[in-house]
Scaffold this motif. Structure first.
Motif, mmCIF file in Angstrom:
data_model
loop_
_atom_site.group_PDB
_atom_site.id
_atom_site.type_symbol
_atom_site.label_atom_id
_atom_site.label_comp_id
_atom_site.label_asym_id
_atom_site.label_seq_id
_atom_site.Cartn_x
_atom_site.Cartn_y
_atom_site.Cartn_z
ATOM 1 N N GLU A 101 -19.019 21.960 64.461
ATOM 2 C CA GLU A 101 -18.214 20.759 64.235
ATOM 3 C C GLU A 101 -18.136 20.383 62.755
ATOM 4 N N ASN A 102 -19.109 20.817 61.968
ATOM 5 C CA ASN A 102 -19.123 20.482 60.538
ATOM 6 C C ASN A 102 -18.575 21.665 59.735
ATOM 7 N N ARG A 103 -17.333 21.562 59.311
ATOM 8 C CA ARG A 103 -16.677 22.676 58.648
ATOM 9 C C ARG A 103 -17.253 22.957 57.266
ATOM 10 N N LYS A 104 -18.019 22.030 56.729
ATOM 11 C CA LYS A 104 -18.589 22.233 55.399
ATOM 12 C C LYS A 104 -19.786 23.171 55.426
ATOM 13 N N LEU A 105 -20.350 23.379 56.623
ATOM 14 C CA LEU A 105 -21.536 24.221 56.751
ATOM 15 C C LEU A 105 -21.140 25.669 57.022
ATOM 16 N N ALA A 106 -21.920 26.583 56.459
ATOM 17 C CA ALA A 106 -21.704 27.999 56.744
ATOM 18 C C ALA A 106 -22.232 28.304 58.138
ATOM 19 N N GLY A 107 -21.698 29.352 58.750
ATOM 20 C CA GLY A 107 -22.147 29.723 60.085
ATOM 21 C C GLY A 107 -22.068 31.211 60.299
ATOM 22 N N ASP A 108 -22.795 31.700 61.308
ATOM 23 C CA ASP A 108 -22.775 33.134 61.563
ATOM 24 C C ASP A 108 -21.461 33.529 62.227
ATOM 25 N N GLU A 109 -21.010 34.736 61.940
ATOM 26 C CA GLU A 109 -19.700 35.183 62.410
ATOM 27 C C GLU A 109 -19.646 35.351 63.929
ATOM 28 N N GLU A 110 -20.780 35.672 64.558
ATOM 29 C CA GLU A 110 -20.759 35.868 66.011
ATOM 30 C C GLU A 110 -20.442 34.559 66.727
ATOM 31 N N THR A 111 -21.113 33.492 66.335
ATOM 32 C CA THR A 111 -20.881 32.197 66.979
ATOM 33 C C THR A 111 -19.484 31.676 66.681
ATOM 34 N N LEU A 112 -19.057 31.791 65.419
ATOM 35 C CA LEU A 112 -17.718 31.343 65.061
ATOM 36 C C LEU A 112 -16.649 32.168 65.785
ATOM 37 N N GLY A 113 -16.912 33.463 65.967
ATOM 38 C CA GLY A 113 -15.979 34.311 66.698
ATOM 39 C C GLY A 113 -15.862 33.899 68.154
ATOM 40 N N ILE A 114 -16.997 33.550 68.775
ATOM 41 C CA ILE A 114 -16.967 33.066 70.155
ATOM 42 C C ILE A 114 -16.189 31.758 70.241
ATOM 43 N N ALA A 115 -16.411 30.862 69.263
ATOM 44 C CA ALA A 115 -15.678 29.591 69.249
ATOM 45 C C ALA A 115 -14.176 29.835 69.097
ATOM 46 N N GLY A 116 -13.820 30.798 68.248
ATOM 47 C CA GLY A 116 -12.406 31.132 68.097
ATOM 48 C C GLY A 116 -11.803 31.657 69.386
ATOM 49 N N GLY A 117 -12.566 32.502 70.095
ATOM 50 C CA GLY A 117 -12.094 33.028 71.370
ATOM 51 C C GLY A 117 -11.922 31.933 72.412
ATOM 52 N N ILE A 118 -12.814 30.946 72.402
ATOM 53 C CA ILE A 118 -12.712 29.818 73.342
ATOM 54 C C ILE A 118 -11.422 29.038 73.102
ATOM 55 N N CYS A 119 -11.139 28.766 71.847
ATOM 56 C CA CYS A 119 -9.910 28.019 71.525
ATOM 57 C C CYS A 119 -8.664 28.832 71.857
ATOM 58 N N LYS A 120 -8.748 30.139 71.667
ATOM 59 C CA LYS A 120 -7.598 30.986 72.006
ATOM 60 C C LYS A 120 -7.354 30.977 73.514
ATOM 61 N N ARG A 121 -8.420 31.014 74.311
ATOM 62 C CA ARG A 121 -8.254 30.926 75.770
ATOM 63 C C ARG A 121 -7.722 29.560 76.187
ATOM 64 N N ARG A 122 -8.160 28.508 75.486
ATOM 65 C CA ARG A 122 -7.636 27.177 75.796
ATOM 66 C C ARG A 122 -6.138 27.128 75.516
ATOM 67 N N TRP A 123 -5.704 27.785 74.446
ATOM 68 C CA TRP A 123 -4.265 27.878 74.167
ATOM 69 C C TRP A 123 -3.555 28.647 75.277
ATOM 70 N N ASN A 124 -4.171 29.750 75.727
ATOM 71 C CA ASN A 124 -3.577 30.528 76.815
ATOM 72 C C ASN A 124 -3.404 29.698 78.074
#
Length: 760
Positions: A101-124
């Protein structure tokens, strides 16, 4: 698999397991596509550690892994409400990872990738552009990290940029960013010999339009690293979407064909599937009027070789009656060892038309209509309907379905499941056939049959399929719907949880007041006895089921009754009846328009690759009615033919035919079929231009409605039978012209009065 499911059930009911055993159960369930059960096991493992004899390991890595996987499974769980499951999944990630939720913080690519996939499915699922934007943001943040071995977030970020560009969101800027991401991958990601590394580099070449180079990358991967066809589905579908974004006619591009043949060796039929998309066909309600119209649409689809690609068949009311007949005919044919051909579908629909006409002539209404005294008795005893749906089910089975079934006896829904004669176990990796998993590898699909009804108890949609029944969460919005959902479940004959095909169809066609609700018993406790009525009450087009099934090419055949102009309110008791039905019909029209608006917005956003929405009043003149003192003199220019090429006088007469289960005359039936055929022909050309070369029109078959087709498309000033045919169609607006509709033991004029009162 049964052992894994059994162990999962015992664990969920409270049996203690060691962490390693419980952890292995959800992984196995996930690998076998049992996503809902896997999620439940994982949730219990995380939230109820007392169910574990040794507890969850206390290290951060294990906790984060479990959280990621529960979020992923929650987003993919088909038993959870599509409107809320993705939000719940993101909340799970946010509870463990502050950077979500905090875009200013760095994060690991695996978790961010899962979050991206969740939003893409929500769009679907929901078609909201903001979800696609959020998905792109998550992938973009993940892409700021190193490429690693497979650059997973980087290649997905490029894909999301292309999707947003296609949706009209800063297209030039986003296409340039997608290009730079792919160029970075090709410049900095060294070949490692692993499959996922090669897949990313191949997709990068593909997204840049360098199809030959992409094919060379795939060929460089060793045989040991290559994947089975079923494991490549997500990648193949994403690349097919890219092909459609880049090329006008991707199926005709030789380099694209070569690429997919290399990606899916031995699965050439899958290439057609992923490039066309998942095709869904919806057959609306509207009594036998709709049934005959749908037969004309099916005839057109057969000629164009489209029926072979239909993966989901969603039916409502009159659409369910004819849709079940078509599905049984197709089942008969797919069980034969003789290979299917284009001509097979034309012959199948021709036989279907003959069978359906014979079944309608058996006079379904005459088989089930009671004596007028019985009608009065039913209302006095609170039956809530003139006709008995159980008798309707028996008549449907006898005349419509049993002639299409190989053995005597009732046809249960769970008996419909079958394995096509040409099922390739070596290609699919499974001896058993599963349409959802294996259809994409087939040249001739086995459509998932969905019969839609409405639950009186909850107001929710109730679905019947060959494997399960109940209230699926597809169209339930928990944030606005506080009524409990009646759980869906696979059929289980040991506890009586099954239903005959004809009863499922009768439930789908249980018009309120005309039919009493169909009761299926008390299975849920709390004194709940499930009662079902017409699926049209909830969704008269059946489109919601197509969207929930992931269809991205949708054909809707809509022959339902539509609202018509009422010049002035009717006084007295008759006016009370008229206004009551007017209110109901207005609401139904609003639902219909809302469904269409949802489909159209998905098409515009790029979520749907194609949409053809056929309805019987399309293109009819609807000029503004002017005030008597208006100075405006302009009006619509009237032409004899509608944009579908149908004479407007015939189209209007056919669109206003009664929507009941009476016997239909030959002219009525042929007129409806011809109208459906002609409107489908024009609609497909107009609304699915990219697929015209794939779905080629063969020479017109010899259809029984051929003469009527010439009549309703004629530009001649007059024909020998035009006036008589139009007069007969006009007279058949409310009451059948056939004397065979006479109520047993009831004078026809009295029955007409009853029909008129109920507007059936």
């Amino acid at each position: 698999m049964p052992d894994t499911v059994s162990h999962a059930g015992k664990f969920l009911r409270g049996k203690q397991l060691e962490f390693t055993e419980a952890n292995e159960i959800w992984k196995q369930l996930k690998n076998e596509d049992q996503l809902s059960l896997a999620r439940q096991v994982l949730r219990q493992l995380r939230e109820k550690p007392f169910c574990l004899s040794d507890g969850v390991p206390n290290d951060t890595s294990t906790k984060e892994t479990l959280c990621r996987q529960e979020a992923l499974l929650t987003s993919k769980d088909p038993e959870l409400d599509a409107a809320t499951r993705h939000d719940e999944a993101l909340n799970l990630l946010a509870s463990e990872f502050e950077f979500i939720e905090n875009r200013k913080l760095a994060g690991d690519e695996e978790t961010l990738g899962i979050a991206g996939g969740i939003c893409k499915r929500r769009w679907n699922d929901l078609g909201q552009l903001k979800d696609l934007v959020q998905a792109a943001e998550f992938y973009e943040r993940a892409a700021k990290n190193e490429l690693g071995d497979d650059a997973y977030p980087h290649i997905n970020a490029a894909f999301l940029e292309d999707l947003l560009a296609a949706a009209g969101d800063r297209p030039a800027e986003r296409r340039e960013r997608a290009k730079k991401l792919r160029e970075r991958i090709l410049r900095d990601l060294a070949a490692s010999g692993t499959w996922f590394n090669a897949a990313t580099r191949a997709e990068a070449f593909f997204g840049l339009g360098k199809y030959a180079e992409a094919t060379d990358v795939l060929r460089s991967v060793g045989a040991d690293a290559k994947r089975a066809p079923w494991e490549l589905r997500t990648m193949a579908e994403q690349l097919a979407h890219l092909a459609y974004l880049r090329e006008e006619r991707p199926l005709e591009h030789p380099s694209i064909q070569t690429f997919f043949e290399t990606l899916l060796p031995g699965a050439s039929d899958a290439i057609r599937s992923v490039t066309i998309g998942k095709v869904g066909l919806a057959l609306s309600g509207g009594g036998f009027r709709a049934s005959f119209y749908h037969l004309g649409v099916l005839a057109c689809l057969a000629e164009r070789d489209i029926l072979r690609d239909v993966e989901v068949l969603s039916c409502v009311s009159g659409g369910s009656i004819v849709g079940a007949c078509y599905w049984l005919k197709l089942r008969q044919r797919l069980l034969k060892s003789e290979p299917m051909r284009h001509e097979s579908y034309v012959e199948l629909v021709r036989e279907l038309i003959s069978h359906f006409q014979d079944a309608v002539r058996a006079n379904l209404r005459g088989q089930i209509q009671p004596h007028v005294a019985r009608v009065i008795w039913r209302f006095l005893n609170d039956e809530r309907g003139i006709l008995d749906p159980e008798k309707a089910a028996d008549a449907l089975e006898e005349y419509f379905y049993r002639p299409l079934w190989p053995v005597d006896g009732p046809i249960q829904m769970d008996q419909l499941v079958f394995k096509p004669a040409d099922h390739d176990a070596a290609l699919t990796g499974s001896e058993a056939f599963n349409p959802g998993k294996h259809n994409w590898l087939r040249a001739h699909k086995v459509p998932a049959l969905i019969l839609n009804a409405t639950t009186v108890n909850t107001g929710h949609a109730w679905r019947f399929t060959p494997t399960w029944m109940g209230e699926a969460p597809w169209s339930i919005h928990e944030s606005a719907d506080s009524i409990p959902r009646l759980e869906w479940s696979m059929y289980d004959k040991d506890v009586g949880w099954q239903i005959r095909l004809s009863r499922a169809v009768a439930a789908s066609a249980c018009v309120p007041i005309v039919f009493a609700p169909l009761r299926i018993g008390q299975y849920y406790g709390q004194g709940i006895e499930v009662s079902l009525i017409d699926g049209a009450v909830h969704d008269n087009q059946g489109s919601v089921s197509l969207l929930a099934s992931g269809c991205n090419v949708i054909i809707v055949s809509d022959a339902c009754a539509q609202l018509m102009l009422e010049p002035a309110p009717v006084p007295g008791l008759k006016g009370l009846r008229t206004s009551t039905w007017r209110f109901v019909n207005t609401l139904m029209e609003r639902v219909r328009l809302a469904n269409f608006a949802d489909l159209e917005s998905r098409r515009r956003s790029g979520l749907l690759r194609g949409l053809t929405f056929l309805h019987m009043k399309a293109g009819l003149d609807a000029d503004v009615i002017r005030l008597h003192f208006s100075n405006e003199a302009s009006s619509l220019e009237s032409t004899p033919l509608s944009p579908s090429g149908v004479r407007k006088d015939f189209q209007r007469a056919l669109a206003e035919l009664r929507t009941d289960l009476d016997v239909f005359t030959t002219d009525e039936a042929n007129g409806l079929m011809a109208c459906g055929y002609q409107m489908a022909s024009k609609g497909l050309d107009r609304e699915l231009p990219k697929l015209q070369r794939v779905w080629r029109a063969a020479p017109r078959a010899d259809w029984p409605f051929q003469e009527m087709l010439a009549e309703i498309t004629s530009l001649a000033t007059t024909t020998a039978r035009r006036d008589d045919r139009l007069a007969a169609l006009g007279a058949a607006h409310n009451v059948s012209t056939s004397s065979s509709s006479q109520l047993a033991g009831t004078p026809l004029p009295l029955w007409r009065k009853i029909k008129s009162f109920l507007s059936i």
